[in-house]
Structures are given as structure tokens and as C-alpha cells.
Design a protein around this motif. Structure first.
Motif, mmCIF file in Angstrom:
data_model
loop_
_atom_site.group_PDB
_atom_site.id
_atom_site.type_symbol
_atom_site.label_atom_id
_atom_site.label_comp_id
_atom_site.label_asym_id
_atom_site.label_seq_id
_atom_site.Cartn_x
_atom_site.Cartn_y
_atom_site.Cartn_z
ATOM 1 N N ASN A 234 0.784 -1.394 -0.020
ATOM 2 C CA ASN A 234 0.003 0.055 0.202
ATOM 3 C C ASN A 234 0.865 1.223 0.123
ATOM 4 N N ILE A 235 1.933 1.246 0.853
ATOM 5 C CA ILE A 235 2.901 2.371 0.716
ATOM 6 C C ILE A 235 3.404 2.660 -0.686
ATOM 7 N N ALA A 236 3.890 1.374 -1.304
ATOM 8 C CA ALA A 236 4.442 1.537 -2.423
ATOM 9 C C ALA A 236 3.742 1.975 -3.756
ATOM 10 N N ALA A 237 2.245 1.773 -3.604
ATOM 11 C CA ALA A 237 1.218 2.273 -4.255
ATOM 12 C C ALA A 237 0.938 3.730 -4.252
ATOM 13 N N THR A 238 0.980 3.991 -2.981
ATOM 14 C CA THR A 238 0.603 5.361 -2.490
ATOM 15 C C THR A 238 1.626 6.266 -3.323
ATOM 16 N N VAL A 239 2.763 5.767 -3.085
ATOM 17 C CA VAL A 239 4.181 6.633 -3.626
ATOM 18 C C VAL A 239 4.133 6.854 -4.996
ATOM 19 N N PHE A 240 3.820 5.491 -5.439
ATOM 20 C CA PHE A 240 3.775 5.553 -7.190
ATOM 21 C C PHE A 240 2.596 6.489 -7.373
ATOM 22 N N ALA A 241 1.452 6.611 -7.010
ATOM 23 C CA ALA A 241 0.394 7.321 -7.432
ATOM 24 C C ALA A 241 0.724 8.971 -7.294
ATOM 25 N N LEU B 72 -2.299 15.290 -7.406
ATOM 26 C CA LEU B 72 -2.239 15.388 -6.038
ATOM 27 C C LEU B 72 -1.112 15.944 -5.493
ATOM 28 N N GLN B 73 -0.176 16.525 -5.928
ATOM 29 C CA GLN B 73 0.634 17.616 -5.572
ATOM 30 C C GLN B 73 1.861 17.088 -4.457
ATOM 31 N N LEU B 74 1.579 15.919 -3.899
ATOM 32 C CA LEU B 74 2.130 15.546 -2.729
ATOM 33 C C LEU B 74 3.347 14.666 -3.194
ATOM 34 N N PRO B 75 4.598 15.136 -2.712
ATOM 35 C CA PRO B 75 5.985 14.323 -3.173
ATOM 36 C C PRO B 75 5.741 13.152 -2.278
ATOM 37 N N TRP B 76 6.822 12.127 -2.564
ATOM 38 C CA TRP B 76 6.882 10.943 -1.803
ATOM 39 C C TRP B 76 7.318 10.927 -0.783
ATOM 40 N N TRP B 77 8.104 12.069 -0.144
ATOM 41 C CA TRP B 77 8.475 11.962 1.254
ATOM 42 C C TRP B 77 7.216 12.395 2.169
ATOM 43 N N GLY B 78 6.334 13.015 1.462
ATOM 44 C CA GLY B 78 5.064 13.299 2.326
ATOM 45 C C GLY B 78 4.506 12.106 2.641
ATOM 46 N N VAL B 79 4.407 11.067 1.867
ATOM 47 C CA VAL B 79 3.573 9.873 2.076
ATOM 48 C C VAL B 79 4.357 9.189 3.441
ATOM 49 N N LEU B 80 5.903 9.046 3.235
ATOM 50 C CA LEU B 80 6.239 8.310 4.389
ATOM 51 C C LEU B 80 6.262 9.205 5.693
ATOM 52 N N LEU B 81 6.240 10.446 5.599
ATOM 53 C CA LEU B 81 6.226 11.472 6.766
ATOM 54 C C LEU B 81 4.736 11.059 7.514
ATOM 55 N N ALA B 82 3.687 11.173 6.731
ATOM 56 C CA ALA B 82 2.352 10.899 6.923
ATOM 57 C C ALA B 82 2.159 9.446 7.726
ATOM 58 N N CYS B 83 2.797 8.511 6.847
ATOM 59 C CA CYS B 83 2.774 6.994 7.729
ATOM 60 C C CYS B 83 3.439 7.175 8.932
ATOM 61 N N ALA B 84 4.686 7.850 9.188
ATOM 62 C CA ALA B 84 5.190 7.856 10.413
ATOM 63 C C ALA B 84 4.439 8.662 11.413
ATOM 64 N N ILE B 85 3.606 9.611 11.037
ATOM 65 C CA ILE B 85 2.797 10.325 12.140
ATOM 66 C C ILE B 85 1.636 9.329 12.700
ATOM 67 N N ALA B 86 1.050 8.704 11.510
ATOM 68 C CA ALA B 86 0.202 7.684 11.886
ATOM 69 C C ALA B 86 0.707 6.595 12.696
ATOM 70 N N PHE B 87 1.657 5.969 12.577
ATOM 71 C CA PHE B 87 2.294 4.842 13.131
ATOM 72 C C PHE B 87 2.451 5.358 14.982
ATOM 73 N N PHE B 88 2.957 6.672 14.921
ATOM 74 C CA PHE B 88 3.301 7.216 16.378
ATOM 75 C C PHE B 88 2.296 7.506 17.147
ATOM 76 N N PHE B 89 1.037 7.956 16.551
ATOM 77 C CA PHE B 89 -0.088 8.060 17.424
ATOM 78 C C PHE B 89 -1.042 7.185 17.479
ATOM 79 N N THR B 90 -1.017 6.055 16.911
ATOM 80 C CA THR B 90 -2.061 5.303 16.811
ATOM 81 C C THR B 90 -2.014 4.418 18.251
#
Length: 551
Positions: free
Chosen positions: A244-251, A259-277
Motif C-alpha cells: 500500500n505504501i508503494a502504491a501510494t508513493v507511485f500514485a 495530487l501535488q504530494l511528493p513521495w516523502w510526504g507519504v512516508l512522513l504521514a505514515c510515520a505520524i500515523a504509526f506514532f499516534f496510533t
């Protein structure tokens, strides 16, 4: 820990699948569910179509039809909602969920937080004219210019959906209502309060549980019973995550112009979700109220990558919604654990359900956008989309213009950032009080993340959603402790599920039978609030159509 909302699902499962004998001539839970479902289904035709004013009975407005102040105080939809209430289950459960599924102490925390923000902080800021508050409505999610008129968003967007700085300077700074600004402030405070509260009150338990999990020591009875089933290998989850992360980065990279969002934005968003869950999951498990990551995700990407509203929305979805879905999946697994559903069966049900839901949601959204004229616009009589409107406003505030020009050194609302500090301090005070007075057990029930973040759903939620939810929650708690507690405990969650189901089925029926053809009744009972002056400004010289002008 147990999620209170799971109790509704368990009660429904047992009511609909287990054989149950009548006691003392009463009804079984299955019969009770059917009766409550039919009543809910039949009743919703009134607030849903015939008598829509039942959604918000703002009786103060009826007494003072020409007073702006009275309607500001009494309007349940556009004001402070003093005395307003609704006789509609959708008013109660739309935003905060079922009050019957929340523990009483959580309801009390929400009530305290709501009353402080709505009846202390908001009136104080408004009548002291903080941030030119009187120039705008006392409650609104709209975006304004300094003269009180609606902000022209299209004028400051270029052809690539980026901020046109020259046009922005010409249009002037963006203003929001003081209430809207304060809700962002309490959102800041709720976030830091969540981290500090979990660290102080649950940090030791988290550490012990973590060590115990890795050590694989004694298992409780539920874990022992579940051990006979084949477990889900961890690599299944890891593969799904990585794919899913790979597909999101590709999209995001392939459709970067959209979409305007660069690849590092996807990884940062995932890190925030992981930390606060984990911390947010603990709060949700205890109180059935989940602090959101929507504000902090918007804030972070807005500072790092300003001027890109679509990127801001995508980052918010990947960070905030990922965490929300993670907690939802944990609820499902917890339900399966206690209901002894084989883990692999539960896993496949979740995967298949997610795939089906993705296509159904996309298809439904596509169909609505193609078939409903003026959907989500002010000109629409039915599809006003309050949640989507706030989502759009947030993309403008945090993405297009950016937090620096709103809440930073270039903005009007810089002082709101002090809420971060206030939220971090509040749980420390409760923790010290609990240590100083160990025999006062009620102190430990003060949950600052829930109390501070009580109004986190406002807007789009309105005052009447909260006043009615709190009233229903307190009535439920009163019944539990005063009258037939055993009977109520057996039927409480079944009632909650039946009310939800009846409302949903009648809502769908009304839409397909009447809404699609735009068949409506035009009479005073369908004037939702009856408080036409509640949204009027009270500053001198501000001209708004339909409102008095103060000199």
C-alpha cells in the motif's frame, strides 16, 4: 482494554444469534431489537421529512424572533444552543456516536469540555471582540474578509491550484470566526494532552505489557482459547503495508500534477500515523472518544509544503485516516478475540470488506457528483455536506494559504499556538492532584484529552448535537444507577444498535423515494432552526443581507 462501541456489536450479535428464554413474561433481546428498530424506522419519517424542525428545537428564537442576541444564544445550529435540543436520533449520534455506548465518566468529560468552550470561552472572546469577532457570525465554518464578507477563494488560486501571492495580497488576509479559531486551539491542546496523559497515567502499564508480550508469559483465558486457531502470520500484515505504501508513493509521483504530494510526504504521514496510533488507541479504548490527527497533519505539511491545498488534503488522509482505520481494525480484532472468531477468518473478512468498500465508496461518490446538481454548495437544498465543507475550508487554511499566514508570524492567530503548551500542562495538574489525594478516585476520571478535545467535531457538529448527546448520555447514566440497572444493562447496547439501524433504513428509503425527485414539504415545521438572525454580525457598519446594520 475494551472499546465500548464493541459492546454494541457484541450485544447485537448475541441478540440476533443466541437463543434466549423470556424472563418474568418480558421480551427477549431479539424481540426488543425488532420493536426498537420498527419504532426508530417509523419515527424518523418525522424529523427526516415531515417535521424537520425536530432536528433542532431552538425555542428561545421563537420567543425573540427579532433579537440577534437572543438568537445567537439560543440557536442550536448557528449559535450557542442554550436550551436547544433535538428529538431526532441523527442529531444525537451523527458526530459523537451513540451516547449509550460511552461510559458515564467520558460523557461527563465531554460535557465539561463543551460547556467551557461553548459557554465560557466563546462568549468571552466574542463580546471582548477578540480577532474582530463581532464582524463575523458567532458560529460559522465559513471563511471571511476583514469587512465581514465571504472570502473569494477562487480569486487567489492560479491555474495549477497553487496560491497566487499577488492576488492574495490584493484580496487581503483571511479571517475565520473566533469560535472556529478557538476550536483549532483546543485541537492543538488535545493533541499534546493526549501524549502527556498517556505517558503519565498509562506509561508504566504500556511498558509492562510490552515486555510481557515479547516474553510470552501467562495468557488470559481468552488468549488460551484462541490459541487453538491458526494465527495470522505477521508477514501478511507487513506485505499489505509495504504494497500500500508503494502504491501510494507511485500514485503521488505519477499523478503529481493532480495530487501535488511528493513521495516523502507519504512516508512522513505514515510515520505520524504509526506514532499516534498507540496513545490515541488507549484513549479510545477507555472513553470511546478518539482525539483526531486532522489538525496536526494539516499543520505539519502546511508549514513544510505551503501553497498546495490538494497535497495538504492527501497528507491529512494518509496520516489522520490511516490512524483512524488502524483503530477501527483493532476494534474488529478485539471483537473477534472475545467472540472467538478464528483470526484468519477475521483477517480475510477485513481484507475483502476493505476492497469491496473502496469500490463502493468510489462508485457512490462518482455517481453523486454526476447526478446531484449543486452538491455540497449553498444553493443545494438537500446535499449541504457540512463535513466536506469543513474539509475544504481546512485545505484553504492549512494548504493553500498555509499555517504561517494564519497561525504563524505572518498571520492573525499566532497566539492560538499557546494552546499546545496549555494542553501539555493540563494532564500534569490532574496527575499531581491524583497523587496528592489518592483516596479521591474521581480525580483519576478526569481525562484531559477528552475534556479538552470535546469540541473537536465542531464544526461541522453544532451546539444542538452536543446538548442533545449530553442530555441522552446523562439520562442513560441516571437510569443505569437508579432504575432497573440489570434490565438496562442487558438492553442498552441493543437499543443503541436498533436506533442506528432504523434511522439508516428510513434515511435511505426517504432519499430514494422522495429525495431523488426533490419532493419536499414547505411549511414552518420544516424550517430547521427558525433562527435566521443567529448568523448576523454585531460590529458597527458591517452590512450583511438579511441582517440589521449597527451604527
Amino acid at each position: 482494554m475494551w472499546w465500548p462501541s464493541n459492546l454494541v456489536q457484541v450485544s447485537l450479535f448475541r441478540a440476533l444469534h443466541e437463543k434466549e428464554k423470556r424472563t418474568n413474561g418480558g421480551v427477549t433481546r431479539t424481540q426488543f431489537f425488532v420493536i426498537a428498530f420498527i419504532c426508530s424506522f417509523a419515527y424518523y419519517v418525522f424529523p427526516g421529512y415531515l417535521f424537520e424542525m425536530l432536528t433542532s428545537l431552538s425555542w428561545i428564537c421563537w420567543i425573540f424572533p427579532n433579537s440577534v442576541l437572543a438568537q445567537q444564544l439560543g440557536s442550536g445550529l448557528y449559535g450557542l444552543g442554550i436550551g436547544a435540543f433535538g428529538l431526532d436520533w441523527s442529531t444525537i449520534s451523527s458526530y459523537l456516536g451513540s451516547p449509550l455506548a460511552s461510559p458515564w465518566f467520558a460523557t461527563a468529560n465531554v460535557a465539561a469540555g463543551f460547556f467551557f468552550v461553548m459557554y465560557v470561552l466563546t462568549p468571552l472572546c466574542y463580546w471582548l471582540n477578540v480577532y474582530k469577532a463581532k464582524t463575523f457570525p458567532i458560529y460559522s465554518d465559513s471563511l471571511f474578509r476583514s469587512d465581514g464578507q465571504k472570502y473569494n477563494i477562487t480569486a487567489i488560486i492560479d491555474s495549477n491550484f497553487h496560491l497566487d501571492l499577488a492576488a492574495y495580497e490584493k484580496e487581503g488576509p483571511l479571517y475565520i470566526t473566533t469560535f472556529f479559531a478557538m476550536t483549532y486551539g483546543v485541537g492543538f491542546a488535545a493533541l499534546t494532552a493526549t501524549i502527556v496523559h498517556v505517558a503519565l497515567f498509562h506509561g508504566r502499564d504500556i511498558w509492562k505489557q510490552s515486555k510481557s508480550s515479547f516474553a510470552e508469559k501467562e495468557m488470559d483465558i481468552h488468549t488460551k482459547l484462541m490459541a487453538k486457531y491458526k494465527q495470522v502470520p505477521e508477514w501478511w500484515f507487513i506485505v499489505i503495508l509495504l504494497v500500500n505504501i508503494a502504491a501510494t508513493v507511485f500514485a503521488c509521483e505519477y499523478y503529481n500534477d493532480q495530487l501535488q504530494l511528493p513521495w516523502w510526504g507519504v512516508l512522513l504521514a505514515c510515520a505520524i500515523a504509526f506514532f499516534f496510533t498507540l496513545p490515541i488507541g488507549i484513549i479510545t479504548a477507555i472513553t470511546n472518544q478518539a482525539p483526531g490527527l486532522n489538525i496536526i497533519t494539516e499543520y505539519i505539511i502546511g508549514y513544510i509544503y505551503p501553497g498546495y491545498p490538494v497535497a495538504n488534503m492527501c497528507f491529512k488522509v494518509y496520516g489522520y485516516i490511516s490512524m483512524t482505520q488502524a483503530i477501527s481494525f483493532l476494534q474488529d480484532f478485539k471483537l473477534g478475540h472475545y467472540m472467538k472468531i478464528p483470526p484468519r477468518t477475521m483477517f480475510m473478512a477485513q481484507v475483502v470488506g476493505t476492497l469491496i468498500a473502496a469500490f463502493v465508496y468510489l462508485g457512490t461518490a462518482w455517481w453523486l457528483l454526476e447526478t446531484i446538481p449543486d452538491i455540497c454548495l449553498d444553493t443545494s437544498s438537500l446535499w449541504t455536506c457540512p463535513s466536506d465543507t469543513v474539509f475544504y475550508d481546512a485545505s484553504v487554511i492549512w494548504g493553500l494559504i498555509g499555517p504561517r499566514r494564519i497561525f504563524g508570524d505572518l498571520g492573525t492567530y499566532e497566539a492560538v499556538n499557546w494552546f499546545f503548551l496549555g494542553g501539555a500542562i493540563a494532564p500534569i495538574l490532574v496527575w499531581f492532584a491524583a497523587k496528592a489525594f489518592p483516596h479521591q478516585e474521581w480525580i483519576r476520571l478526569i481525562n484531559m484529552p477528552v475534556l479538552i478535545g470535546a469540541t473537536g467535531m465542531m464544526p461541522p457538529a453544532t451546539a444542538v448535537n452536543y446538548t442533545t448527546w449530553i442530555l441522552a448520555g446523562f439520562l442513560s447514566g441516571f437510569v443505569v444507577y437508579r432504575y432497573k440497572p440489570e434490565w438496562w444493562r442487558r438492553h442498552n447496547y441493543v437499543l443503541s444498535g436498533a436506533l442506528d439501524a432504523g434511522l439508516a433504513f428510513m434515511g435511505v428509503l426517504l432519499y430514494f423515494s422522495l429525495g431523488l425527485e426533490d419532493v419536499s414539504l414547505n411549511w414552518w415545521g420544516n424550517d430547521l432552526d427558525g433562527c435566521s438572525l443567529a448568523s448576523c454580525p454585531t460590529a458597527k457598519g458591517v452590512v450583511v443581507t438579511g441582517c440589521p446594520v449597527y451604527n
